[in-house]
Design a protein around this motif. Structure first.
Motif, PDB file in Angstrom:
ATOM      1  N   VAL A 127      -4.940   8.017   0.915  1.00 19.39           N
ATOM      2  CA  VAL A 127      -5.083   6.565   1.064  1.00 19.39           C
ATOM      3  C   VAL A 127      -4.405   6.196   2.552  1.00 19.39           C
ATOM      4  CG1 VAL A 127      -4.508   4.053   0.230  1.00 19.39           C
ATOM      5  CG2 VAL A 127      -5.225   5.896  -1.306  1.00 19.39           C
ATOM      6  N   ARG A 128      -5.225   5.468   3.148  1.00 20.38           N
ATOM      7  CA  ARG A 128      -4.432   4.955   4.517  1.00 20.38           C
ATOM      8  C   ARG A 128      -4.203   3.572   4.517  1.00 20.38           C
ATOM      9  NH1 ARG A 128      -7.253   6.808  10.409  1.00 20.38           N
ATOM     10  NH2 ARG A 128      -5.863   8.597   9.348  1.00 20.38           N
ATOM     11  N   LEU A 129      -3.220   3.124   5.053  1.00 14.81           N
ATOM     12  CA  LEU A 129      -2.694   1.796   5.335  1.00 14.81           C
ATOM     13  C   LEU A 129      -3.102   1.360   6.621  1.00 14.81           C
ATOM     14  CD1 LEU A 129      -1.167  -0.809   3.879  1.00 14.81           C
ATOM     15  CD2 LEU A 129       0.915   0.127   5.209  1.00 14.81           C
ATOM     16  N   THR A 130      -3.826   0.121   6.880  1.00 14.83           N
ATOM     17  CA  THR A 130      -4.612  -0.396   7.945  1.00 14.83           C
ATOM     18  C   THR A 130      -4.025  -1.686   8.284  1.00 14.83           C
ATOM     19  OG1 THR A 130      -6.431  -1.238   6.986  1.00 14.83           O
ATOM     20  CG2 THR A 130      -6.545   1.340   7.686  1.00 14.83           C
ATOM     21  N   GLY A 131      -4.127  -2.136   9.643  1.00 16.97           N
ATOM     22  CA  GLY A 131      -3.870  -3.464   9.846  1.00 16.97           C
ATOM     23  C   GLY A 131      -4.910  -4.455   9.222  1.00 16.97           C
ATOM     24  N   GLU A 132      -6.057  -3.895   9.130  1.00 15.94           N
ATOM     25  CA  GLU A 132      -7.159  -4.810   8.210  1.00 15.94           C
ATOM     26  C   GLU A 132      -6.349  -5.386   6.844  1.00 15.94           C
ATOM     27  OE1 GLU A 132      -8.817  -3.248  11.843  1.00 15.94           O
ATOM     28  OE2 GLU A 132      -7.968  -2.101  10.144  1.00 15.94           O
ATOM     29  N   TRP A 133      -6.062  -4.158   6.370  1.00 14.04           N
ATOM     30  CA  TRP A 133      -5.604  -4.613   4.991  1.00 14.04           C
ATOM     31  C   TRP A 133      -4.531  -5.307   4.730  1.00 14.04           C
ATOM     32  CZ3 TRP A 133      -1.553  -4.240   1.723  1.00 14.04           C
ATOM     33  CH2 TRP A 133      -1.809  -4.340   0.229  1.00 14.04           C
ATOM     34  N   LEU A 134      -3.485  -5.172   5.653  1.00 18.87           N
ATOM     35  CA  LEU A 134      -2.384  -6.107   5.702  1.00 18.87           C
ATOM     36  C   LEU A 134      -2.837  -7.520   5.950  1.00 18.87           C
ATOM     37  CD1 LEU A 134      -0.209  -3.795   8.002  1.00 18.87           C
ATOM     38  CD2 LEU A 134       0.266  -4.239   5.425  1.00 18.87           C
ATOM     39  N   THR A 135      -3.892  -7.490   6.687  1.00 18.75           N
ATOM     40  CA  THR A 135      -4.255  -9.204   6.966  1.00 18.75           C
ATOM     41  C   THR A 135      -5.143  -9.762   5.789  1.00 18.75           C
ATOM     42  OG1 THR A 135      -6.178  -8.354   8.243  1.00 18.75           O
ATOM     43  CG2 THR A 135      -4.071  -8.710   9.496  1.00 18.75           C
ATOM     44  N   GLU A 136      -5.815  -8.799   5.093  1.00 18.94           N
ATOM     45  CA  GLU A 136      -6.627  -9.501   3.911  1.00 18.94           C
ATOM     46  C   GLU A 136      -5.803 -10.240   2.621  1.00 18.94           C
ATOM     47  OE1 GLU A 136      -8.462  -5.722   2.773  1.00 18.94           O
ATOM     48  OE2 GLU A 136     -10.067  -5.955   4.614  1.00 18.94           O
ATOM     49  N   ALA A 137      -6.552 -10.659   1.900  1.00 15.56           N
ATOM     50  CA  ALA A 137      -5.828 -11.127   0.606  1.00 15.56           C
ATOM     51  C   ALA A 137      -6.034 -10.392  -0.510  1.00 15.56           C
ATOM     52  CB  ALA A 137      -6.524 -12.468   0.328  1.00 15.56           C
ATOM     53  N   HIS A 138      -5.158 -10.003  -1.197  1.00  8.24           N
ATOM     54  CA  HIS A 138      -5.225  -9.238  -2.239  1.00  8.24           C
ATOM     55  C   HIS A 138      -4.393  -9.820  -3.293  1.00  8.24           C
ATOM     56  CE1 HIS A 138      -6.037  -5.858   0.621  1.00  8.24           C
ATOM     57  NE2 HIS A 138      -5.162  -6.342   1.147  1.00  8.24           N
ATOM     58  N   PRO A 139      -4.686  -9.347  -4.899  1.00  4.51           N
ATOM     59  CA  PRO A 139      -4.061  -9.783  -6.038  1.00  4.51           C
ATOM     60  C   PRO A 139      -2.593  -9.367  -6.017  1.00  4.51           C
ATOM     61  CG  PRO A 139      -6.149  -8.716  -6.711  1.00  4.51           C
ATOM     62  CD  PRO A 139      -5.752  -8.434  -5.095  1.00  4.51           C
ATOM     63  N   TYR A 140      -1.659 -10.336  -6.699  1.00  9.20           N
ATOM     64  CA  TYR A 140      -0.338  -9.848  -6.426  1.00  9.20           C
ATOM     65  C   TYR A 140       0.410 -10.324  -7.871  1.00  9.20           C
ATOM     66  CZ  TYR A 140       0.834 -14.833  -5.599  1.00  9.20           C
ATOM     67  OH  TYR A 140       0.891 -16.234  -5.650  1.00  9.20           O
ATOM     68  N   VAL A 141       1.553  -9.581  -8.045  1.00 11.20           N
ATOM     69  CA  VAL A 141       2.256  -9.835  -8.972  1.00 11.20           C
ATOM     70  C   VAL A 141       3.838 -10.279  -8.581  1.00 11.20           C
ATOM     71  CG1 VAL A 141       3.146  -8.872 -11.263  1.00 11.20           C
ATOM     72  CG2 VAL A 141       1.092  -8.026 -10.338  1.00 11.20           C
ATOM     73  N   THR A 142       4.355 -11.159  -9.542  1.00 12.05           N
ATOM     74  CA  THR A 142       5.600 -11.609  -9.071  1.00 12.05           C
ATOM     75  C   THR A 142       6.516 -11.283 -10.245  1.00 12.05           C
ATOM     76  OG1 THR A 142       5.100 -13.752 -10.134  1.00 12.05           O
ATOM     77  CG2 THR A 142       5.187 -13.437  -7.583  1.00 12.05           C
TER      78      THR A 142
END
Length: 215
Positions: free
Chosen positions: A184-199
């Protein structure tokens, strides 16, 4: 390492470029990838249960990293599928680096991740089937012993080879290990996209979930 994946030097170049383009990453982050053995995706709810160990937590709809809440006692974690794997990312977080969390996340699978903070604290970790097998200080890679290489021999040897040219690039080299192990690669695009999250509320449970207990 799988032969059909990019060469370590190519992956390393990607992360050097990513860290130049996203300099905030160099300050503090935690990137964790979970790969289930049976290739079945892990839900956001399951991630929440495993990370928390049953302590209070809440799943949320998608949001970009800059919109996630950061205040005392609450720790946000982005959660997004990557094929059958799942990517967990914390901006200035650390939950994915905790041994108890790694044990729970790696139940029936394997997990690899890298964490560092502004003070230089860091961990390159690998866990499988509920056991933490690698837990190394990536900054002081030149102090690793022979035993440290046993579980991830080719990936960790690749990392030390990449750092022979410039030891200050340990962050990009550690991220290279995560990609080599998980695919799995981490990309700049991934970092700017919206994703589900958990607190999560701190502290999370210290003990691993019992095998066979529903998450």
């Amino acid at each position: 390492m799988n032969d059909d994946r990019p060469a370590p030097a190519e992956i390393f170049s990607h992360y050097l470029k990513l860290l130049r383009e996203e300099p905030w990453l160099e300050v503090a982050m935690c990137w964790t990838v979970v790969v289930p053995h049976d290739h079945r995706s892990i839900s956001v709810a399951d991630v929440g249960a495993r990370v928390s160990g049953g302590t209070p937590h809440e799943a949320h709809e998608t949001a970009p990293l800059e919109a996630l809440p950061h205040y005392d006692g609450v720790h946000p974690m982005s959660v997004a599928p990557a094929g059958s794997a799942v990517v967990l990312f914390e901006n200035n977080g650390f939950l994915g680096s905790l041994p108890e969390v790694l044990r729970r996340l790696s139940r029936d699978g394997r997990v690899c991740g890298i964490y560092w903070n502004v003070e230089g604290n860091n961990r390159l970790s690998y866990a499988a089937d509920g056991r933490v097998l690698v837990n190394l200080d990536a900054m002081f890679w030149d102090e690793w012993s022979g035993d440290d290489f046993a579980v991830l021999e080719p990936e960790l040897r690749a990392m030390t080879g990449l750092l022979a040219g410039d030891e200050d690039d340990w962050q990009a080299a550690a991220m290279t290990v995560v990609e080599l192990v998980t695919g799995v690669r981490l990309t700049g695009e991934w970092l700017t996209e919206a994703h589900p999250y958990v607190t999560f509320r701190w502290p999370v449970a210290p003990e691993p979930l019992l095998r066979g207990r529903s998450a």
